[in-house]
Design a protein around this motif. Structure first.
Motif, PDB file in Angstrom:
ATOM      1  N   TYR A  19      16.479  -0.349  10.266  1.00 31.34           N
ATOM      2  CA  TYR A  19      17.161  -1.650  10.239  1.00 31.34           C
ATOM      3  C   TYR A  19      16.170  -2.802  10.420  1.00 31.34           C
ATOM      4  O   TYR A  19      15.160  -2.644  11.116  1.00 31.34           O
ATOM      5  N   ASN A  20      16.534  -3.929   9.845  1.00 34.20           N
ATOM      6  CA  ASN A  20      15.859  -5.202  10.085  1.00 34.20           C
ATOM      7  C   ASN A  20      14.386  -5.148   9.672  1.00 34.20           C
ATOM      8  O   ASN A  20      13.503  -4.999  10.526  1.00 34.20           O
ATOM      9  N   ALA A  21      14.164  -5.318   8.383  1.00 34.05           N
ATOM     10  CA  ALA A  21      12.810  -5.184   7.846  1.00 34.05           C
ATOM     11  C   ALA A  21      12.268  -6.522   7.350  1.00 34.05           C
ATOM     12  O   ALA A  21      13.020  -7.375   6.873  1.00 34.05           O
ATOM     13  N   PHE A  22      10.947  -6.689   7.502  1.00 32.91           N
ATOM     14  CA  PHE A  22      10.263  -7.927   7.087  1.00 32.91           C
ATOM     15  C   PHE A  22       8.941  -7.563   6.418  1.00 32.91           C
ATOM     16  O   PHE A  22       8.284  -6.601   6.822  1.00 32.91           O
ATOM     17  N   ALA A  23       8.539  -8.373   5.455  1.00 32.57           N
ATOM     18  CA  ALA A  23       7.267  -8.114   4.757  1.00 32.57           C
ATOM     19  C   ALA A  23       6.086  -8.451   5.664  1.00 32.57           C
ATOM     20  O   ALA A  23       6.155  -9.373   6.475  1.00 32.57           O
ATOM     21  N   GLU A  24       5.012  -7.672   5.506  1.00 30.69           N
ATOM     22  CA  GLU A  24       3.751  -7.936   6.212  1.00 30.69           C
ATOM     23  C   GLU A  24       2.646  -7.908   5.169  1.00 30.69           C
ATOM     24  O   GLU A  24       2.514  -6.930   4.428  1.00 30.69           O
ATOM     25  N   GLN A  25       1.857  -8.984   5.110  1.00 31.48           N
ATOM     26  CA  GLN A  25       0.814  -9.028   4.095  1.00 31.48           C
ATOM     27  C   GLN A  25      -0.552  -8.623   4.624  1.00 31.48           C
ATOM     28  O   GLN A  25      -1.272  -7.861   3.995  1.00 31.48           O
ATOM     29  N   ALA A  26      -0.906  -9.107   5.808  1.00 26.75           N
ATOM     30  CA  ALA A  26      -2.286  -8.950   6.286  1.00 26.75           C
ATOM     31  C   ALA A  26      -2.657  -7.496   6.564  1.00 26.75           C
ATOM     32  O   ALA A  26      -3.798  -7.095   6.352  1.00 26.75           O
ATOM     33  N   LEU A  27      -1.685  -6.693   7.053  1.00 27.10           N
ATOM     34  CA  LEU A  27      -2.032  -5.332   7.474  1.00 27.10           C
ATOM     35  C   LEU A  27      -2.008  -4.321   6.324  1.00 27.10           C
ATOM     36  O   LEU A  27      -2.467  -3.201   6.473  1.00 27.10           O
ATOM     37  N   GLY A  28      -1.506  -4.739   5.176  1.00 31.82           N
ATOM     38  CA  GLY A  28      -1.323  -3.805   4.064  1.00 31.82           C
ATOM     39  C   GLY A  28      -2.625  -3.328   3.444  1.00 31.82           C
ATOM     40  O   GLY A  28      -2.633  -2.354   2.688  1.00 31.82           O
ATOM     41  N   GLN A  29      -3.720  -4.003   3.765  1.00 32.47           N
ATOM     42  CA  GLN A  29      -4.999  -3.680   3.118  1.00 32.47           C
ATOM     43  C   GLN A  29      -5.588  -2.373   3.642  1.00 32.47           C
ATOM     44  O   GLN A  29      -6.513  -1.829   3.055  1.00 32.47           O
ATOM     45  N   GLU A  30      -5.101  -1.905   4.785  1.00 40.20           N
ATOM     46  CA  GLU A  30      -5.766  -0.782   5.444  1.00 40.20           C
ATOM     47  C   GLU A  30      -5.630   0.524   4.671  1.00 40.20           C
ATOM     48  O   GLU A  30      -4.662   0.739   3.971  1.00 40.20           O
ATOM     49  N   GLN A  31      -6.624   1.377   4.849  1.00 38.86           N
ATOM     50  CA  GLN A  31      -6.579   2.712   4.264  1.00 38.86           C
ATOM     51  C   GLN A  31      -5.649   3.549   5.131  1.00 38.86           C
ATOM     52  O   GLN A  31      -5.969   3.852   6.266  1.00 38.86           O
ATOM     53  N   ALA A  32      -4.524   3.874   4.627  1.00 32.43           N
ATOM     54  CA  ALA A  32      -3.596   4.719   5.384  1.00 32.43           C
ATOM     55  C   ALA A  32      -2.583   5.283   4.419  1.00 32.43           C
ATOM     56  O   ALA A  32      -2.425   4.770   3.302  1.00 32.43           O
ATOM     57  N   ASP A  33      -1.918   6.354   4.818  1.00 31.04           N
ATOM     58  CA  ASP A  33      -0.891   6.937   3.965  1.00 31.04           C
ATOM     59  C   ASP A  33       0.304   5.988   3.896  1.00 31.04           C
ATOM     60  O   ASP A  33       0.658   5.368   4.901  1.00 31.04           O
ATOM     61  N   VAL A  34       0.950   5.924   2.720  1.00 32.28           N
ATOM     62  CA  VAL A  34       2.163   5.110   2.644  1.00 32.28           C
ATOM     63  C   VAL A  34       3.207   5.712   3.584  1.00 32.28           C
ATOM     64  O   VAL A  34       3.288   6.935   3.739  1.00 32.28           O
ATOM     65  N   GLY A  35       3.965   4.852   4.217  1.00 27.88           N
ATOM     66  CA  GLY A  35       4.990   5.299   5.157  1.00 27.88           C
ATOM     67  C   GLY A  35       4.453   5.525   6.565  1.00 27.88           C
ATOM     68  O   GLY A  35       5.242   5.730   7.494  1.00 27.88           O
ATOM     69  N   SER A  36       3.137   5.474   6.752  1.00 29.55           N
ATOM     70  CA  SER A  36       2.605   5.723   8.101  1.00 29.55           C
ATOM     71  C   SER A  36       2.624   4.435   8.923  1.00 29.55           C
ATOM     72  O   SER A  36       2.699   3.327   8.384  1.00 29.55           O
ATOM     73  N   ILE A  37       2.571   4.605  10.243  1.00 32.26           N
ATOM     74  CA  ILE A  37       2.678   3.455  11.143  1.00 32.26           C
ATOM     75  C   ILE A  37       1.299   2.814  11.310  1.00 32.26           C
ATOM     76  O   ILE A  37       0.339   3.471  11.718  1.00 32.26           O
ATOM     77  N   LEU A  38       1.214   1.509  10.989  1.00 32.17           N
ATOM     78  CA  LEU A  38      -0.065   0.792  11.076  1.00 32.17           C
ATOM     79  C   LEU A  38      -0.225   0.080  12.407  1.00 32.17           C
ATOM     80  O   LEU A  38      -1.344  -0.101  12.889  1.00 32.17           O
ATOM     81  N   ALA A  39       0.882  -0.370  12.964  1.00 28.14           N
ATOM     82  CA  ALA A  39       0.803  -1.184  14.181  1.00 28.14           C
ATOM     83  C   ALA A  39       2.179  -1.264  14.826  1.00 28.14           C
ATOM     84  O   ALA A  39       3.187  -0.889  14.204  1.00 28.14           O
ATOM     85  N   THR A  40       2.201  -1.737  16.044  1.00 25.05           N
ATOM     86  CA  THR A  40       3.466  -2.042  16.714  1.00 25.05           C
ATOM     87  C   THR A  40       3.404  -3.490  17.202  1.00 25.05           C
ATOM     88  O   THR A  40       2.312  -4.060  17.361  1.00 25.05           O
ATOM     89  N   ARG A  41       4.563  -4.080  17.381  1.00 21.34           N
ATOM     90  CA  ARG A  41       4.638  -5.441  17.932  1.00 21.34           C
ATOM     91  C   ARG A  41       6.021  -5.630  18.540  1.00 21.34           C
ATOM     92  O   ARG A  41       7.019  -5.498  17.838  1.00 21.34           O
TER      93      ARG A  41
END
Ligand code: COA
Ligand code: THG
Length: 581
Positions: free
Chosen positions: A216-238
């Motif tokens: 639920y409750n989703a928002f776009a994030e631009q800055a963190l998308g550049q990282e090398q990681a699998d799609v669907g994986s967790i990049l950060a928390t806030r």
């Protein structure tokens, strides 16, 4: 007209129609759709001239629709039918959509059409559209239906798909397979659309960290998308949310709910990290997902999710807080209080509290409380954090404070607004300035100081006892709020900015500030704020820690969304034996 609302629940649309039709002088009573026999009994008791179903999931039985005219408020364009209308409209990216009032008969949503009102779609969640465009269109369509009925001359339109203006079709119940996110191929935009189409219910099912959740409750994030990681994986928390990698950027998801929870797991929405915190903490150090807080005054680089935002323009500070569903847990209250304190320390003359785009505030966070180890202790903690926040706003000797209510507010959220010097609302919102329906909760937030000051003792008691929603216009008339503005979302924001700037630069500014401080000093001498708080909290202690478990029971029913067993008498006027009592 005597109008019976037959409805699944007293949700935002039902409340809006209720306040609007009562304002027009109609006698409206409400019955929850529990089963056919109880609905039949309600009809027998109330003897309505018309039955309206603002939000109904089940079929009205023939025993009722064959004898009484029943109008279904359907969130779709003419000809649209089925239980997932708005979900399909969002997923299919319709440019415009509508609300249709149709007569109930044996075939679902296929009855004669009395009115239909279209609106432009907006990039927003289903429930946001529901509370705004759909509610506005429904009010117009229902009023048109009533006029047409009363005129006695109008012939409703048959559902005939050969007619050029009947553009809809039957749409089946949307399944999770229709909603499924394809992380490899879906763009961020497509993922946002899928989650919005399912928000607030049922949510999009997905697998995170080896468990199944609704998102639920989703928002776009631009800055963190550049990282090398699998799609669907967790990049950060806030602040309780998780940021998930997409193929072209990333998305923040703030809330999750377990799919098929096991014994001991909660079956309601909670901040994402509630479920994932342990797992995230157990990762090896070099794989730790970072917590990336974002201070309210930070201007982010590109799209992101910032729950509390502070922006300053000239002499005016604007504080935005978009808490999901308007619910504010202890931590959110504390962070918001710090943001208010920070704003007050800036060289500004006016502080405008903007709340969220979706809700102003709905008070303490009942889901978080339910999920706490000790709900009673967490209730206590949460209400004290709310009170500290209210106090921070009341005690603003160096600024004039304004509240701009863009969305609905309930319970403690309403009284939080009254802590400001001036309260302005968008005229299509609904307020619930009472606590009692939550298991006889007494309430705090300095309401015993703030409410009678605005509406007088007698009306304060009435509002608290009646437990009914009030429209922004009624609230203005009664003095509960200062003004309402009948404008679009953008129009409202522009007016607020113009009014705040005007207030900051007006020749009366210094005098108004002095007067406010004088009034506060006098009030404090008469009865200290601390005393109000102490008295309110003494009652709340009984609610939280006393022998009567009503509040804990009501909260459990509310967060678990248990089916209603009966319609309370304050809504079902036809079930009140002695109306003078
Ligand atoms: N603490 C915690 N949560 C709170 C709160 C508090 N203090 N105050 C309010 N809330 C929550 C409510 O529990 C509700 O949660 P939800 O998002 O899990 O539903 C939410 O805030 C908003 O409540 P409300 O204003 O009553 O709902 P709504 O009118 O905004 O939403 C619908 C209405 C129809 C969009 C929504 O119910 C929905 O999507 N339903 C499913 C679709 C459906 O069944 N359609 C029927 C086909 S005919
Ligand atoms: N006539 C009568 N009763 C009605 C309607 C009507 N009750 C409300 C209803 N319109 C609102 N529209 C719908 C349309 C389809 C469905 C539900 C409400 C539907 N429901 C699935 C079922 O019943 O099996 C289940 C869907 C779900 O789980 O949400 O198909 O025009 N008399």
């Amino acid at each position: 007209m005597r109008i019976l609302f037959l409805t699944h629940s007293f949700n935002s649309l039902t409340q809006r129609l209720f306040v609007e039709l009562r304002k027009d002088g109609h006698d409206v009573s409400i019955e929850f759709d529990i089963n056919d026999a109880i609905a039949e009994q309600a009809v027998e008791l109330f003897k309505p001239e018309l039955i309206i179903a603002p939000f109904l999931k089940r079929a009205i039985p023939e025993s009722i629709w064959s004898k009484h005219r029943c109008i279904i408020v359907h969130p779709g364009i003419k000809g649209d039918r089925g239980p997932s209308s708005v979900d399909w409209a969002i997923l299919n990216q319709e440019a415009s959509w509508g609300v249709t009032c149709l007569e109930a008969n044996a075939e679902m949503d296929a009855g004669d059409i009395w009115a239909s009102v279209d609106f432009s779609m907006r990039e927003a969640s289903k429930s946001s559209l529901y509370r705004n465009e759909i509610s506005d269109a429904a009010v117009t369509a229902v009023k048109q239906t009533l006029e047409r009925l009363l005129s006695g001359e109008f012939k409703p339109q048959k559902l005939d798909y050969d007619q050029p203006d009947i553009l809809g079709q039957w749409n089946c119940l949307m399944a999770q397979s229709d909603r499924k996110i394809d992380w490899q191929n879906d763009s961020t935009q497509e993922i946002l659309t899928k989650i919005r189409a399912a928000d607030s219910a049922p949510g999009v099912q997905d697998r995170i960290g080896g468990q199944d959740y609704y998102l639920y409750n989703a928002f776009a994030e631009q800055a963190l998308g550049q990282e090398q990681a699998d799609v669907g994986s967790i990049l950060a928390t806030r602040d309780g949310a998780i940021c998930l990698k997409t193929r072209d950027a990333a998305v923040w998801v703030t809330h999750l709910k377990r799919v098929n929870p096991e014994d001991g797991e909660f079956n309601f929405k909670l901040p994402a990290t509630h479920f994932l915190a342990k797992q995230l903490a157990s990762a090896p150090h070099e794989q730790r997902v970072p917590e990336l807080p974002l201070a309210p005054e930070t201007m982010p680089n590109g799209a992101t999710w910032q729950e509390i935002r502070y922006r300053q323009e000239g002499d005016v500070g604007y504080l935005y807080f978009d808490f999901y569903n308007g619910a504010m847990d202890s931590d959110q209250c504390q962070r918001l209080q710090q943001a208010v304190a920070h704003a007050k320390a800036q060289p500004i003359k006016v502080l405008v509290l903007m709340g969220g785009e979706e809700f102003w505030s709905n008070g303490i966070h009942l889901n978080q409380i339910e999920a706490a180890e000790s709900p009673a202790e967490e209730s206590w903690c949460n209400i004290n954090a709310m009170n500290d926040l209210c106090l921070e706003i009341i005690n603003s000797p160096n600024q004039l404070t304004m509240v701009a209510m863009q969305g609905n507010a309930g319970a403690g959220g309403v009284f939080l607004a009254l802590a400001a010097d001036q309260v302005v609302a968008r005229s299509n919102i609904v307020l619930n300035p009472h606590y009692k329906s939550m298991g006889n909760l007494y309430g705090s937030e300095y309401w015993t100081y703030l409410l009678p000051k605005r509406v007088g003792d007698e009306q304060a008691q009435q509002l608290m006892q009646n437990r009914l929603p009030v429209s922004a216009t009624e609230a203005e008339q009664s003095g509960l709020i200062d003004a309402c503005i009948n404008e679009s979302r953008e129009g409202f924001l522009n007016r607020i900015k113009a009014d705040a700037t005007h207030l900051a630069t007006s020749v009366e500014y210094a005098q108004r500030l002095a007067l406010k401080n004088l009034q506060r000093q006098q009030d404090e001498l008469q009865k200290p704020l601390q005393q109000y708080r102490y008295e309110e909290l003494n009652q709340m202690k009984l609610n939280f820690f006393g022998f009567d478990p009503s509040y804990h029971v009501a909260r459990y029913h509310f967060v678990e969304k248990l089916p209603k067993a009966r319609t309370p008498a304050y809504l079902a006027s036809h079930r009140v034996v002695n109306k003078s009592m």
